[in-house]
Design an enzyme around this catalytic site. Structure first.
Site, PDB file in Angstrom:
ATOM      1  N   ASP A  64       1.016  -1.258  -0.002  1.00 26.30           N
ATOM      2  CA  ASP A  64      -0.034   0.008  -0.016  1.00 26.30           C
ATOM      3  C   ASP A  64       0.972   1.423   0.037  1.00 26.30           C
ATOM      4  OD1 ASP A  64       0.434  -0.809   2.805  1.00 26.30           O
ATOM      5  OD2 ASP A  64      -0.873   0.277   3.509  1.00 26.30           O
ATOM      6  N   HIS A  65       2.048   0.934  -0.017  1.00 27.33           N
ATOM      7  CA  HIS A  65       2.987   2.391  -0.110  1.00 27.33           C
ATOM      8  C   HIS A  65       3.707   2.206  -1.398  1.00 27.33           C
ATOM      9  CE1 HIS A  65       2.359   3.563   4.163  1.00 27.33           C
ATOM     10  NE2 HIS A  65       1.791   2.322   4.237  1.00 27.33           N
ATOM     11  N   ASP A 207       4.238   4.184   8.750  1.00 26.20           N
ATOM     12  CA  ASP A 207       3.580   3.167   9.451  1.00 26.20           C
ATOM     13  C   ASP A 207       4.321   2.774  10.805  1.00 26.20           C
ATOM     14  OD1 ASP A 207       2.047   3.340   7.217  1.00 26.20           O
ATOM     15  OD2 ASP A 207       1.880   1.198   6.813  1.00 26.20           O
ATOM     16  N   HIS A 265      -3.878   6.909   7.115  1.00 25.91           N
ATOM     17  CA  HIS A 265      -3.690   5.550   7.040  1.00 25.91           C
ATOM     18  C   HIS A 265      -4.784   4.812   7.755  1.00 25.91           C
ATOM     19  CE1 HIS A 265      -1.416   1.700   7.168  1.00 25.91           C
ATOM     20  NE2 HIS A 265      -0.829   2.158   6.103  1.00 25.91           N
TER      21      HIS A 265
END
Ligand SMILES: [Zn+2]
Length: 298
Positions: A64-65, A207, A265
């Site tokens: 997702d990054h 994160d 996020h």
């Protein structure tokens, strides 16, 4: 300095929210932080040209990054890019890119690998610097801090004439030095200059599980981004998955003396984001949701 949110969701896209990506604009430079799936489409939507990006900062190799990175680089190649592209990332990202793009791109990619636990200077430009710092996630992960360089003092032309300061000394004045004339008279710097604009800074903490140790790398930033995958009633889940809650993000903002906090996020389990905002604001009032398409002035 400005920060535009391109994606603010965690692993799964949901409720119109997309995986993580942000644009940082400093003077004429456009910098990209993380590159979740579909980043290039949202850049086009918000008027950012891919070809203007020369530096890309990838916090870690969770999809997702960075799932949008190969697509973005491919488009740059198809559009005829020739300028080198700098990517700051874990070494595994390079392997993925080279496996997927096995043709002559027409431009060079220059990598700067972020090693586990490493804090270092990544980019030193005339007007700003970018550093990385380690955070605490399930795989090696880095945050980034973007800092404008100290602004010089501004000359006051009328005062320069009044005190007959020679031109060769002007650059010393902007650096804050006093002038001493041939008779030994001191002309104080503040008589002939005024304060330059204050230099700003933005920290992106990627994160991470809640851990105040990270604050040492970004004390007193003007704008802080911290992840809030969960609400506080899921703090055990947040901890076990190396993520944070809204309340914890706010506690990091307090501990690091940030001026303003933006949170993002979000887990795809949440449709309504307003509880994130109210929870964070109980601890740190100057908090805003990092909503997609919004540009924050740092
Ligand atoms: Zn992650």
């Amino acid at each position: 300095m400005k920060v535009t949110i391109l994606g603010n969701n965690s692993a799964l896209p949901a409720y119109g929210r997309n995986p993580t990506a942000q644009i940082v604009q400093i003077e004429n430079e456009i910098l990209l932080i993380d590159c979740g799936e579909g980043t290039q489409m949202r850049m086009a939507q918000y008027g950012h040209k891919a070809m203007r990006i020369n530096h890309i900062f990838i916090s870690h190799y969770h999809g997702d990054h960075f799932f949008g990175l190969v697509a973005l680089i491919s488009s740059m190649s198809l559009l005829g890019r020739t300028n080198a592209l700098f990517i700051y990332c874990n070494q595994f990202i390079k392997e993925v890119i080279e496996f997927q793009l096995q043709w002559d791109l027409g431009f060079e990619i220059i990598y700067d690998f972020l090693n586990e636990g490493e804090a270092k200077l990544l980019l030193d430009e005339s007007k700003f610097v970018v550093r990385c710092f380690p955070v605490f996630h399930s795989v090696p992960t880095h945050g980034f801090i973007f800092s404008e360089k100290k602004r010089k003092r501004i000359l006051l032309p009328e005062q320069l004439t009044k005190y007959e300061i020679p031109k060769y000394f002007y650059s010393k004045l902007t650096d804050g030095f006093d002038y001493e004339d041939e008779y030994g008279n001191i002309i104080a710097n503040e008589w002939v200059t005024k304060k330059g604009n204050i230099s700003k800074s933005y920290a992106y903490t990627a994160d991470t599980v809640f851990n105040k140790e990270i604050c040492q790398y970004f004390m007193e930033v003007d704008l802080l981004y911290h992840e809030t995958t969960y609400l506080q009633n899921e703090s055990e889940k947040a901890k076990s998955r190396y993520h944070s809650t809204a309340m914890q993000a706010a506690e990091i903002a307090v501990a690091s003396h940030a001026k303003k906090l933006i949170i993002g996020h979000f887990s795809s389990r949440y449709k309504d984001l307003s509880p994130f905002l109210s929870e964070a604001q109980t601890v740190f009032e100057p908090t805003e949701l990092a909503l997609e398409g919004i540009t924050f002035d740092v």
